[in-house]
Design an enzyme around this catalytic site. Structure first.
Site, short mmCIF file in Angstrom:
data_model
loop_
_atom_site.label_atom_id
_atom_site.label_comp_id
_atom_site.label_asym_id
_atom_site.label_seq_id
_atom_site.Cartn_x
_atom_site.Cartn_y
_atom_site.Cartn_z
N HIS A 53 0.85 -1.19 0.00
CA HIS A 53 0.00 0.00 0.00
C HIS A 53 0.89 1.24 0.00
O HIS A 53 2.02 1.23 0.49
CB HIS A 53 -0.88 0.02 1.25
CG HIS A 53 -2.00 -0.95 1.21
ND1 HIS A 53 -3.23 -0.67 1.74
CD2 HIS A 53 -2.09 -2.21 0.73
CE1 HIS A 53 -4.03 -1.70 1.58
NE2 HIS A 53 -3.36 -2.66 0.98
N GLU A 55 0.75 4.00 1.78
CA GLU A 55 1.14 4.47 3.11
C GLU A 55 2.30 3.65 3.67
O GLU A 55 3.24 4.21 4.24
CB GLU A 55 -0.04 4.36 4.10
CG GLU A 55 -1.23 5.20 3.73
CD GLU A 55 -2.29 4.43 2.97
OE1 GLU A 55 -3.48 4.68 3.22
OE2 GLU A 55 -1.94 3.58 2.12
N CYS A 83 -6.89 2.35 5.05
CA CYS A 83 -7.57 1.11 5.42
C CYS A 83 -7.14 0.72 6.85
O CYS A 83 -6.27 1.37 7.43
CB CYS A 83 -7.19 0.01 4.43
SG CYS A 83 -5.49 -0.59 4.62
N CYS A 86 -3.27 0.10 7.20
CA CYS A 86 -2.46 1.32 7.14
C CYS A 86 -2.70 2.20 8.36
O CYS A 86 -1.76 2.81 8.87
CB CYS A 86 -2.73 2.06 5.84
SG CYS A 86 -2.13 1.13 4.40
#
Length: 156
Positions: A53, A55, A83, A86
């Site tokens: 991801h 992040e 999410c 993260c």
């Protein structure tokens, strides 16, 4: 805030890198004292890894550059509301403040589905949503519209 828009535009630039390689366009930057300390974009499909991801990539980059895992003096700018995974990484890395673009009604864990930052964890980051939300949302909408067209063409 003027600085928030500036750094969100840098996160959008990261998201565009994901878009260029046919990844869902999500981008993030970690900022310390007004300087980008880490950057990343979504690479789940190309990297074939659920952990890739934006992040997490930006946090990892910042930890390496700052030589430590505690990012308590840093802010994270990300184009889409984080999410749960993260949001957990944000808590665990002690990021001071998070700024996100558009909401994620399906998995957002700062406001949309749940607010993990309000739970009794040992760290509670400040947060601000909606910065350049229209631009962030349009990037995602354009990507998924093009993806549907490509999938339809492949089946015709």
């Amino acid at each position: 805030m003027e600085n928030d828009e500036y750094f969100m535009r840098l996160a959008i630039d990261q998201a565009k890198k994901a878009y260029e390689i046919n990844e869902v366009p999500i981008g993030a930057v970690v900022v310390k004292d007004g300087i980008v300390a880490g950057a990343g974009f979504n690479r789940r499909e190309t990297g074939k890894n659920a952990l890739y991801h934006a992040e997490l990539a930006a946090i990892n980059d910042a930890c390496r550059k700052l030589n430590g895992w505690r990012l308590w003096q840093c802010e994270l700018y990300v184009t889409l509301e984080p999410c749960p995974m993260c949001a957990g990484a944000i808590i665990n890395s002690r990021i001071k403040r998070i700024v996100y673009g558009c909401e994620d009604k399906k998995a957002g864990s700062v406001k949309s589905v749940i607010n993990l930052f309000e739970l009794p964890y040992n760290h509670k980051p400040e947060y601000c949503g909606g910065v350049l939300a229209d631009e962030c949302s349009a990037l995602l909408s354009d990507f998924f519209r093009e993806l549907r067209i490509r999938k339809k063409s492949a089946h015709d």
